[in-house]
Design a protein around this motif. Structure first.
Motif: not given
Length: 345
Positions: A148-167
């Motif tokens: 759910k948190s990742v979904s909110m972060a990317v918000s439909g932006d198909k260009e995001v290819d890296v997600i840093f997950l803190l800790n």
């Protein structure tokens, strides 16, 4: 043929990634690829390093996952579309929401070393290549909450290819195994940290009086001399004492706190335990000892902790999981299941 070629490429990529302890530890991390309406994902508790010799991937219904996510249902159980007795990764939903064909989720040491530091977003912005499109997600419980948190972060932006997950780790997506590994190499090269300590420890003798006493509880000195530094170097002792709970896997496999202190303290602690003894104890001024029941996954997690700890410049800036976050992980059915499989490597 294309499908078979993709699978083989990903299998060999998994072996390469899973065989590098600076990228993957034990059954941690996962890999997926999309094939029409099917999401193939690593089974929970399996090891990426076994991708060629064992059938570690499970096919799930990608349409079912995406329809549920469109409805805001982040607690949906993925539908497995074969007769496998294994369970899909806890992070299946996260993989399913990413539009790219190939997705990897790793706990890479050079990346983790930054993701536990306060205000790491600012520092990574200065270090990362400008052509990487990334987002940060604050720590939350793996599985539904994280998806759910990742979904909110990317918000439909198909260009995001890296997600840093803190800790936690990093998610990298791309259209091929080569693309995601190239991105991984760019990131790890940019974030490479200096190691503060060298192997200057003296092995603990097994026939010493202390070793003999601890042997009665089932403990022996760890064979990796570097790990003795965790009970010898002041900064590392402070890390073990005060900055223990850094990542989900660390807590799941090694517990919410470390057993550390002098012999009198540890003797009292061990006598009071009425359940499974801790996999490791840290005898300050002497060394690190492991219990005879310690699993490969637990050993890998302690190595991970050490590798991250020796890359820290300022211990005070390190952020750990909170008590409530730790309790969310302990006794979680999904993690108990994964631990049970990890012992079978």
């Amino acid at each position: 043929m294309e499908s078979l070629k993709t699978r083989e490429q990903i299998q060999y990529m998994c072996v390469e990634l899973g065989s590098d302890s600076l990228l993957v530890q034990g059954p941690g991390g996962n890999v997926s690829w999309k094939e029409g309406n099917t999401l193939w994902i690593k089974a929970s508790g399996t090891w990426l390093s076994n991708a060629v010799t064992s059938d570690i991937f499970i096919p799930t219904d990608l349409t079912h996952i995406r329809n549920a996510l469109l409805d805001g249902n982040f607690k949906v159980t993925p539908k497995v579309i074969n007769d496998s007795l294994l369970k899909p990764s806890i992070e299946t939903l996260l993989h399913g929401m990413m539009p790219q064909k190939v997705v990897i989720h790793l706990h890479a040491i050079d990346i983790l070393s930054h993701l536990i530091v306060d205000d790491c977003e600012f520092f990574l912005e200065q270090l990362l290549p400008k052509d990487i499109n990334y987002k940060f997600v604050k720590y939350c419980k793996p599985g539904a909450d994280l998806a759910k948190s990742v979904s909110m972060a990317v918000s439909g932006d198909k260009e995001v290819d890296v997600i840093f997950l803190l800790n936690h780790g990093v998610v990298i997506a791309g259209e091929s195994s080569q693309e995601v590994t190239n991105t991984l190499k760019k990131i790890t090269s940019a974030l490479k940290s200096k190691i503060k300590y060298k192997d200057n420890t003296i092995p603990v003798k097994k026939d010493s009086p202390i070793s003999q006493e601890l042997a009665e509880y089932g403990y022996s000195p760890v064979q990796n001399n570097l790990l003795h530094s965790l009970a010898l170097e002041p900064d590392l002792i402070s890390m073990v004492n005060n900055k223990w709970a850094l990542f989900p896997d660390h807590v799941v496999f090694l517990g919410e706190r470390a057993f550390i202190g002098d012999m009198n303290h540890l003797r009292k602690q061990l006598c009071q335990i009425d359940q499974a003894l801790p996999p490791f104890i840290f005898l300050t001024g002497v060394g690190t000892f492991q219990h005879h029941s310690t699993t490969n996954a637990q050993f890998d997690q302690l190595n991970c902790f050490f590798d991250v700890a020796v890359r820290q410049e300022n211990i005070d800036s390190i952020i750990t999981l909170t008590s409530s976050e730790i309790q969310e992980l302990l006794n979680w059915d999904a993690e108990i299941y994964r631990q049970s499989l990890s012992e079978k490597k």
